[in-house]
Design a protein around this motif. Structure first.
Motif, short mmCIF file in Angstrom:
data_model
loop_
_atom_site.label_atom_id
_atom_site.label_comp_id
_atom_site.label_asym_id
_atom_site.label_seq_id
_atom_site.Cartn_x
_atom_site.Cartn_y
_atom_site.Cartn_z
N GLU B 30 -4.56 -21.49 9.07
CA GLU B 30 -5.75 -22.17 8.59
C GLU B 30 -5.71 -22.28 7.07
O GLU B 30 -4.81 -21.76 6.41
N ARG B 31 -6.69 -23.01 6.54
CA ARG B 31 -6.85 -23.14 5.11
C ARG B 31 -8.28 -22.73 4.77
O ARG B 31 -9.22 -23.13 5.45
N VAL B 32 -8.41 -21.92 3.75
CA VAL B 32 -9.74 -21.50 3.30
C VAL B 32 -9.83 -21.77 1.80
O VAL B 32 -8.97 -21.32 1.03
N ASP B 33 -10.85 -22.52 1.39
CA ASP B 33 -11.04 -22.84 -0.02
C ASP B 33 -12.04 -21.89 -0.66
O ASP B 33 -12.94 -21.37 0.01
N GLU B 34 -11.89 -21.67 -1.96
CA GLU B 34 -12.85 -20.88 -2.75
C GLU B 34 -13.13 -19.52 -2.11
O GLU B 34 -14.25 -19.23 -1.69
N ALA B 35 -12.10 -18.73 -2.01
CA ALA B 35 -12.23 -17.44 -1.32
C ALA B 35 -11.69 -16.30 -2.16
O ALA B 35 -10.85 -16.48 -3.04
N LEU B 36 -12.19 -15.12 -1.87
CA LEU B 36 -11.54 -13.91 -2.34
C LEU B 36 -10.52 -13.52 -1.26
O LEU B 36 -10.90 -13.17 -0.14
N VAL B 37 -9.23 -13.64 -1.61
CA VAL B 37 -8.18 -13.32 -0.64
C VAL B 37 -7.76 -11.87 -0.87
O VAL B 37 -7.42 -11.49 -2.00
N VAL B 38 -7.80 -11.07 0.20
CA VAL B 38 -7.49 -9.66 0.07
C VAL B 38 -6.24 -9.32 0.88
O VAL B 38 -6.25 -9.35 2.11
N PHE B 39 -5.14 -9.08 0.16
CA PHE B 39 -3.90 -8.63 0.80
C PHE B 39 -4.04 -7.12 1.03
O PHE B 39 -4.45 -6.39 0.12
N ILE B 40 -3.72 -6.67 2.24
CA ILE B 40 -4.04 -5.29 2.62
C ILE B 40 -2.86 -4.57 3.27
O ILE B 40 -2.28 -5.07 4.23
N SER B 41 -2.52 -3.41 2.74
CA SER B 41 -1.63 -2.49 3.44
C SER B 41 -2.45 -1.31 3.94
O SER B 41 -2.95 -0.50 3.14
N VAL B 42 -2.61 -1.20 5.25
CA VAL B 42 -3.24 -0.01 5.82
C VAL B 42 -2.18 1.09 5.86
O VAL B 42 -1.05 0.86 6.30
N GLU B 43 -2.57 2.27 5.35
CA GLU B 43 -1.59 3.35 5.21
C GLU B 43 -1.85 4.51 6.18
O GLU B 43 -2.96 4.68 6.68
N LYS B 44 -0.82 5.29 6.40
CA LYS B 44 -0.94 6.50 7.21
C LYS B 44 -2.10 7.34 6.69
O LYS B 44 -2.22 7.55 5.49
N GLY B 45 -2.94 7.80 7.59
CA GLY B 45 -4.07 8.65 7.19
C GLY B 45 -5.35 7.86 6.95
O GLY B 45 -6.42 8.46 6.82
N ASP B 46 -5.29 6.55 6.89
CA ASP B 46 -6.50 5.75 6.68
C ASP B 46 -7.40 5.84 7.93
O ASP B 46 -6.91 5.83 9.06
N THR B 47 -8.69 5.90 7.67
CA THR B 47 -9.69 6.03 8.75
C THR B 47 -10.77 4.96 8.55
O THR B 47 -10.71 4.19 7.58
N GLU B 48 -11.76 4.98 9.43
CA GLU B 48 -12.90 4.06 9.25
C GLU B 48 -13.60 4.35 7.92
O GLU B 48 -14.16 3.45 7.30
N SER B 80 4.82 1.80 0.95
CA SER B 80 5.95 2.25 1.75
C SER B 80 5.53 3.38 2.68
O SER B 80 6.34 4.15 3.17
N ASN B 81 4.24 3.46 2.94
CA ASN B 81 3.69 4.52 3.80
C ASN B 81 2.69 3.90 4.80
O ASN B 81 1.54 4.31 4.89
N LEU B 82 3.16 2.91 5.54
CA LEU B 82 2.27 2.12 6.39
C LEU B 82 1.78 2.88 7.61
O LEU B 82 2.51 3.68 8.21
N ALA B 83 0.55 2.60 8.00
CA ALA B 83 -0.01 3.11 9.26
C ALA B 83 0.72 2.45 10.43
O ALA B 83 1.38 1.42 10.27
N ASP B 84 0.56 3.02 11.62
CA ASP B 84 1.09 2.35 12.80
C ASP B 84 0.28 1.08 13.05
O ASP B 84 -0.87 0.96 12.63
N PRO B 85 0.89 0.10 13.72
CA PRO B 85 0.24 -1.21 13.91
C PRO B 85 -1.11 -1.13 14.62
O PRO B 85 -2.03 -1.86 14.25
N GLU B 86 -1.26 -0.25 15.59
CA GLU B 86 -2.54 -0.17 16.32
C GLU B 86 -3.67 0.22 15.36
O GLU B 86 -4.74 -0.38 15.37
N THR B 87 -3.42 1.25 14.56
CA THR B 87 -4.43 1.68 13.59
C THR B 87 -4.72 0.57 12.59
O THR B 87 -5.87 0.29 12.25
N ALA B 88 -3.67 -0.09 12.12
CA ALA B 88 -3.85 -1.15 11.12
C ALA B 88 -4.76 -2.25 11.69
O ALA B 88 -5.75 -2.63 11.06
N VAL B 89 -4.45 -2.72 12.87
CA VAL B 89 -5.24 -3.82 13.46
C VAL B 89 -6.67 -3.36 13.71
O VAL B 89 -7.63 -4.08 13.44
N LYS B 90 -6.82 -2.13 14.20
CA LYS B 90 -8.16 -1.60 14.46
C LYS B 90 -9.00 -1.58 13.17
O LYS B 90 -10.15 -2.03 13.16
#
Ligand code: MG
Lengths: 151, 151
Positions: B30-48, B80-90
């Protein structure tokens, strides 16, 4: 040193405003088509040896993706352990010089707020990152996962 | 969690190829105009709890730059310390939901090779990064330098 390598249709940037750390720059910006764009955080402890290893990595990726142009783009947001500006600029210039024997090299100025447009191609080798330490190159987890995915 | 926030004229992306870690996705991009784009690395140990702190940071920056739209863009190359994919998507879905009460939120799919085009505005608040840890938010050195430069 941390580097993010994007194989790009184009990058276009325009200087907007100096920071306190800005290196002298007279131009407005430029556009480079069909380039390997390398976003770079020079970190505390990085030396010419680190920079040479980065040059080897960049050269290898550029050859793999058939890029004849390399854009060195200083980028403070890849690390929270940045080198002082003098060291950063010195090592960026050193990398520019070393890469120039094999590629057409462009270097965007250090320490300026810049607007930029980039188009990343999206093939599996079009986004890679590396952490280069004194002794060895740490392939980031993202790449390890890509490599596993291929095996 | 590491986040890179780009206040952008537009972002446009197109999915190219699944990785082994891809979440289900039926669209093309998709295309989104006039946005704050947030690139995100979810890391091991990250929680809600980590994700909620990130939501607060993102909200604050979006308000400062007057962005009504937020794009959450999973990005493996910030850590270089990424969470597992399930946690990241959640956690990405959790952030999407929380931000949706105040912004128009778009989320690009996790685990796909994507081509993208982005145009970053270039004003002093248009590129920021944050490292969010369990206990507190680490403002990166780049921002500290910007803040010093302003003082
Ligand atoms: Mg900018």
């Amino acid at each position: 040193m941390k580097i993010l390598l994007l194989h790009s249709d184009y990058i276009e940037y325009e200087v907007k405003k100096k920071t306190r750390l800005a290196e002298p720059f007279e131009g407005k910006g430029e556009r480079v088509d069909e380039a390997l764009v390398v976003f770079i955080s020079v970190e505390k402890g990085d030396t010419e040896d680190t920079a040479l290893k980065a040059v080897e990595e960049i050269s290898e990726v550029a050859k793999k993706v058939n890029a004849e142009k390399v854009v060195l783009y200083p980028y403070a947001h890849l690390s929270s352990n940045l080198a002082d500006p003098e060291t950063a600029v010195k090592l960026l210039k050193f990398m520019e010089e070393k890469l120039s024997s094999s590629f057409e090299v462009h270097r965007s100025p250090f320490g300026w707020y810049k607007a930029f447009k980039i188009s990343c191609k999206g093939h599996p080798l079009s986004e890679l990152s590396r952490e280069i330490k004194g002794e060895d190159i740490e392939v980031t987890q993202a790449l390890r996962d890509e490599e596993k995915a291929k095996s």
